[in-house]
Design a protein around this motif. Structure first.
Motif, PDB file in Angstrom:
ATOM      1  N   MET A   1      74.312   6.450 -32.592  1.00  0.00           N
ATOM      2  CA  MET A   1      73.237   7.055 -33.388  1.00  0.00           C
ATOM      3  C   MET A   1      72.394   5.927 -34.006  1.00  0.00           C
ATOM      4  SD  MET A   1      73.590   9.669 -36.606  1.00  0.00           S
ATOM      5  CE  MET A   1      72.146  10.219 -37.498  1.00  0.00           C
ATOM      6  N   SER A   2      71.109   5.940 -33.785  1.00  0.00           N
ATOM      7  CA  SER A   2      70.234   4.897 -34.315  1.00  0.00           C
ATOM      8  C   SER A   2      69.988   5.116 -35.799  1.00  0.00           C
ATOM      9  CB  SER A   2      68.895   4.897 -33.571  1.00  0.00           C
ATOM     10  OG  SER A   2      68.215   6.113 -33.766  1.00  0.00           O
ATOM     11  N   ARG A   3      69.740   4.018 -36.501  1.00  0.00           N
ATOM     12  CA  ARG A   3      69.474   4.094 -37.929  1.00  0.00           C
ATOM     13  C   ARG A   3      67.976   4.144 -38.184  1.00  0.00           C
ATOM     14  NH1 ARG A   3      73.518   2.773 -41.361  1.00  0.00           N
ATOM     15  NH2 ARG A   3      72.108   1.885 -42.910  1.00  0.00           N
ATOM     16  N   SER A   4      67.612   4.860 -39.249  1.00  0.00           N
ATOM     17  CA  SER A   4      66.211   4.913 -39.649  1.00  0.00           C
ATOM     18  C   SER A   4      65.793   3.546 -40.174  1.00  0.00           C
ATOM     19  CB  SER A   4      66.023   5.955 -40.753  1.00  0.00           C
ATOM     20  OG  SER A   4      66.460   7.224 -40.335  1.00  0.00           O
ATOM     21  N   PRO A   5      64.487   3.250 -40.183  1.00  0.00           N
ATOM     22  CA  PRO A   5      64.029   1.988 -40.766  1.00  0.00           C
ATOM     23  C   PRO A   5      64.469   1.883 -42.220  1.00  0.00           C
ATOM     24  CG  PRO A   5      62.234   3.146 -39.642  1.00  0.00           C
ATOM     25  CD  PRO A   5      63.385   4.088 -39.693  1.00  0.00           C
ATOM     26  N   LYS A   6      64.755   0.652 -42.647  1.00  0.00           N
ATOM     27  CA  LYS A   6      65.149   0.455 -44.033  1.00  0.00           C
ATOM     28  C   LYS A   6      63.984   0.833 -44.934  1.00  0.00           C
ATOM     29  CE  LYS A   6      67.946  -2.896 -44.813  1.00  0.00           C
ATOM     30  NZ  LYS A   6      68.548  -4.256 -45.050  1.00  0.00           N
ATOM     31  N   PRO A   7      64.224   1.623 -45.964  1.00  0.00           N
ATOM     32  CA  PRO A   7      63.108   2.079 -46.799  1.00  0.00           C
ATOM     33  C   PRO A   7      62.573   0.995 -47.725  1.00  0.00           C
ATOM     34  CG  PRO A   7      65.168   2.905 -47.679  1.00  0.00           C
ATOM     35  CD  PRO A   7      65.502   2.223 -46.376  1.00  0.00           C
ATOM     36  N   THR A   8      61.328   1.170 -48.129  1.00  0.00           N
ATOM     37  CA  THR A   8      60.741   0.374 -49.200  1.00  0.00           C
ATOM     38  C   THR A   8      61.139   0.999 -50.532  1.00  0.00           C
ATOM     39  OG1 THR A   8      58.844  -0.290 -47.852  1.00  0.00           O
ATOM     40  CG2 THR A   8      58.585  -0.407 -50.237  1.00  0.00           C
ATOM     41  N   VAL A   9      61.544   0.180 -51.478  1.00  0.00           N
ATOM     42  CA  VAL A   9      61.897   0.664 -52.811  1.00  0.00           C
ATOM     43  C   VAL A   9      60.668   0.537 -53.702  1.00  0.00           C
ATOM     44  CG1 VAL A   9      63.394   0.354 -54.812  1.00  0.00           C
ATOM     45  CG2 VAL A   9      64.301  -0.021 -52.503  1.00  0.00           C
ATOM     46  N   VAL A  10      60.205   1.657 -54.222  1.00  0.00           N
ATOM     47  CA  VAL A  10      59.056   1.680 -55.128  1.00  0.00           C
ATOM     48  C   VAL A  10      59.570   1.908 -56.543  1.00  0.00           C
ATOM     49  CG1 VAL A  10      56.887   2.829 -55.734  1.00  0.00           C
ATOM     50  CG2 VAL A  10      57.501   2.499 -53.327  1.00  0.00           C
ATOM     51  N   LEU A  11      59.319   0.946 -57.428  1.00  0.00           N
ATOM     52  CA  LEU A  11      59.834   0.952 -58.793  1.00  0.00           C
ATOM     53  C   LEU A  11      58.736   1.380 -59.760  1.00  0.00           C
ATOM     54  CD1 LEU A  11      61.640  -2.511 -58.592  1.00  0.00           C
ATOM     55  CD2 LEU A  11      62.719  -0.256 -58.370  1.00  0.00           C
ATOM     56  N   VAL A  12      58.935   2.507 -60.418  1.00  0.00           N
ATOM     57  CA  VAL A  12      57.934   3.074 -61.320  1.00  0.00           C
ATOM     58  C   VAL A  12      58.401   2.875 -62.761  1.00  0.00           C
ATOM     59  CG1 VAL A  12      56.685   5.174 -61.978  1.00  0.00           C
ATOM     60  CG2 VAL A  12      57.302   4.770 -59.563  1.00  0.00           C
ATOM     61  N   HIS A  13      57.620   2.104 -63.517  1.00  0.00           N
ATOM     62  CA  HIS A  13      57.996   1.834 -64.909  1.00  0.00           C
ATOM     63  C   HIS A  13      57.676   3.027 -65.802  1.00  0.00           C
ATOM     64  CE1 HIS A  13      53.892   1.259 -66.447  1.00  0.00           C
ATOM     65  NE2 HIS A  13      53.614   0.597 -65.332  1.00  0.00           N
ATOM     66  N   GLY A  14      58.130   2.940 -67.047  1.00  0.00           N
ATOM     67  CA  GLY A  14      57.933   4.030 -67.978  1.00  0.00           C
ATOM     68  C   GLY A  14      56.905   3.730 -69.053  1.00  0.00           C
ATOM     69  N   ALA A  15      56.977   4.489 -70.126  1.00  0.00           N
ATOM     70  CA  ALA A  15      56.083   4.291 -71.265  1.00  0.00           C
ATOM     71  C   ALA A  15      56.512   3.075 -72.058  1.00  0.00           C
ATOM     72  CB  ALA A  15      56.110   5.528 -72.168  1.00  0.00           C
ATOM     73  N   PHE A  16      55.551   2.473 -72.768  1.00  0.00           N
ATOM     74  CA  PHE A  16      55.783   1.340 -73.671  1.00  0.00           C
ATOM     75  C   PHE A  16      56.291   0.106 -72.906  1.00  0.00           C
ATOM     76  CE2 PHE A  16      57.567   5.278 -75.837  1.00  0.00           C
ATOM     77  CZ  PHE A  16      56.320   5.736 -76.223  1.00  0.00           C
TER      78      PHE A  16
END
Length: 241
Positions: A1-16
């Motif tokens: 079974m082939s693996r999906s491409p490694k995902p990009t990690v998107v980091l979303v910051h918070g308030a302040f």
């Protein structure tokens, strides 16, 4: 079974805060061979901020694991409906239900120490004769409430370089809840004085997330970066097989 491409990690910051709140997490993810994007969130309104993050996600080729800290959790709840988002990771964050606002979710629980330390200041809105309202944290209260287990000198810097959150963001109702259709992970900061940890637990349990608890202040990414990276890696591995 082939693996999906490694995902990009998107980091979303918070308030302040801004994307530098992930300064200890980003190099660890890069060292693990992951692509990382950490956008600057406008912090003007939940609807507008989610639309902006969604636009960033859409321009990334391949799958995405979307990570949100604090208010960023509310943002990824909406932006996470993008087709290429494979998983959501909440860090001491708000997991809203569709049609729910930050104010409504918080209102179900006792206030944290943050409530008494907020500062409200007007700011001009382009094209309007009325001002908006920025919300920030009293700098002298910031270290204890936001970053109690972060290096004291760094906490002082963070206190005076805050990215305020417009009050509108507390009132916007989430038009969607991506956790209903995307696998999700949640981290509770059990010593959090910014968000009542029960707010975090409630949202995660309601969403049926895989949940972990860390004895941490609100800024868990700076005080416990390895644990945060482990959780992100768990989401990456679970959705890349």
């Amino acid at each position: 079974m082939s693996r999906s491409p490694k995902p990009t990690v998107v980091l979303v910051h918070g308030a302040f805060a801004d994307a530098s709140s992930y300064a200890e997490v980003i190099p660890r993810l890069l060292a693990r061979g992951l692509d990382v994007v950490a956008p600057a969130v406008p912090n003007r309104s939940l609807i507008g901020d989610a639309a902006y993050v969604a636009s960033v996600v859409r321009q990334i080729p391949g799958p995405v694991v979307l990570v949100g800290h604090s208010y960023g959790g509310a943002v990824i709840t909406v932006a996470g409906t993008e087709d290429n988002v494979q998983a959501l990771v909440y860090l001491a964050g708000y997991a809203l239900e569709k049609g729910e606002s930050l104010g409504e979710l918080q209102g179900r629980f006792p206030d944290s120490d943050l409530a008494a330390a907020l500062v409200y200041t007007p700011f001009p809105i382009e094209g309007s004769t009325e001002n908006g309202t920025d919300v920030s944290v009293r700098p002298d209260k910031f270290p204890a409430i936001f970053a109690a287990d972060v290096d004291a000198r760094l906490a002082e810097i963070l206190a005076v370089s805050q990215r305020p959150l417009a009050a509108q963001a507390f009132a916007d109702a989430a038009p969607a809840a991506a956790w209903k259709t995307k696998p999700s992970w949640g981290l509770v900061a059990s010593s959090d004085h910014t968000i009542n940890p029960d707010v975090e637990r409630y949202g995660y349990q309601r969403a049926g997330m895989t949940t972990v608890e860390v004895d941490s202040s609100h800024l868990v990414m700076l005080s416990h970066p390895e644990r945060v990276v482990e959780l992100i890696e768990e989401a990456v591995q679970a959705t890349s097989a």
